[in-house]
Design an enzyme around this catalytic site. Structure first.
Site, short mmCIF file in Angstrom:
data_model
loop_
_atom_site.label_atom_id
_atom_site.label_comp_id
_atom_site.label_asym_id
_atom_site.label_seq_id
_atom_site.Cartn_x
_atom_site.Cartn_y
_atom_site.Cartn_z
N LYS A 183 34.48 -61.17 -37.73
CA LYS A 183 35.59 -60.87 -36.82
C LYS A 183 35.49 -59.52 -36.11
O LYS A 183 35.96 -59.38 -34.98
CB LYS A 183 36.92 -60.94 -37.57
CG LYS A 183 37.35 -62.35 -37.96
CD LYS A 183 38.72 -62.32 -38.58
CE LYS A 183 39.27 -63.71 -38.77
NZ LYS A 183 40.69 -63.67 -39.17
N ASP B 3 45.78 -64.24 -34.85
CA ASP B 3 46.31 -64.22 -36.22
C ASP B 3 47.76 -63.70 -36.28
O ASP B 3 48.59 -64.23 -37.01
CB ASP B 3 45.42 -63.35 -37.13
CG ASP B 3 44.10 -64.03 -37.46
OD1 ASP B 3 44.03 -65.28 -37.38
OD2 ASP B 3 43.14 -63.33 -37.82
#
Ligand code: ATR
Length: 280
Positions: free
Chosen positions: A71, A108
């Site tokens: 990420k 997220d």
């Protein structure tokens, strides 16, 4: 749907990635919306991440999700980074644009807020203090989203106080770093408690937290979804607090990514939840 609709390809890059629920999730929506396409697992070792990301366009992918451990490392590999992802410091989605350039996003935090709203439609970030436990990658997404939702006071408790302080310095007011030893007291008067640490996850120690100072009206959320009911959530339920587990965050973060690749904003329905719960 017309028969001449294009076949759309997307997937998830991680290492390892075999455990990912994302293929089940996106495949459910592809079928639900009668689309032509496929969402595949993309196991990519860290030293090949650059090749893999640059290969998306040539392989005809509409984009992909990026998961652990890529990420942060994927950020410099894309051409544009969404401002929210920039503040979170990580991307979880890549979109291949029409001109072939790559854009990075992080959904997220969106997923976290939507999971709270689905559980409690009237939820607002500015109704009282918020206590956040943990200062890792997941906490960054939750904190940025809570700030953007208008949180007025965030008490950030982490085992390593320096990490909480660094996040408070970086993301700014309304975050205040609180020593781990004061986590129980940091619950006093809170409207929302969120656990972003790994404590309570399957195979890990439970979170050691005395909930007594927490109002029984406070929403208690845990971003863990295995198990779906962590010891923290069981403890909160037993004293009457409303609770939200981490499954909603997982499901909701996928919606905007699906929309950018497949052109339809999908919903988190009971049938999707049951399908994914069955895989846990
Ligand atoms: P993620 O990306 O899922 O957030 P991470 O970056 O490894 O994962 O962060 C894990 C979080 O759980 C951290 O806040 C970590 O605290 P430290 O910053 O002090 O390491 C917290 N954590 C893990 N094990 C813990 C434990 N035994 N007690 C307290 N906090 C713990």
């Amino acid at each position: 749907m017309a028969n001449d609709q294009p076949f759309i390809l997307a997937g998830v890059m991680g290492w390892p990635v075999a455990h990912s629920r994302s293929p089940a999730l996106h495949t459910h929506w592809i079928r639900e919306h009668g689309l032509k396409g496929s969402y595949v697992l993309l196991p990519v070792a860290p030293d090949l991440l650059g090749d893999a990301v640059r290969g998306l366009r040539a392989l005809g992918f509409a984009g992909c999700n990026i998961t652990i451990p890529h990420k942060v490392a994927a950020m410099p590999l894309v051409d544009h980074i969404d401002p929210v992802a920039q503040r979170i410091g990580a991307i979880n989605t890549i979109v291949v644009n029409k001109d072939g350039s790559l854009s990075g996003y992080n959904h997220d935090g969106f997923g976290y807020i939507q999971s709270l709203l689905q559980a409690q439609p009237g939820w607002r970030a500015d109704t009282g203090p918020i206590t956040v436990l943990g200062a890792g990658g997941a906490a960054r997404a939750v904190l940025v989203a809570l700030i953007d939702q208008g949180a007025t006071e965030i008490r950030l408790c982490n085992r390593s106080l320096d990490k909480a302080q660094a996040l408070a310095d970086e993301l700014g007011a309304p975050i205040r770093a609180v020593p781990w030893s004061q986590r129980h007291e940091a619950l006093r008067g809170a409207a929302l408690l969120v656990n972003t640490t790994s404590l309570g996850m399957k195979g890990q120690d439970p979170l050691d937290l005395a909930l007594d100072p927490l109002p029984v009206t406070a929403l208690v959320s845990d971003i863990i979804y295995v198990p779906m009911q962590t010891p923290l959530l069981a403890q909160a339920l037993a004293r009457g607090n409303p609770v939200v587990n981490g499954l909603g965050m997982l499901l909701h973060q996928a919606r905007p990514a699906f929309a950018s690749w497949f052109g339809v904003m999908p919903e988190v329905t009971p049938s999707l939840r049951h399908a994914i719960e069955a895989t846990l």
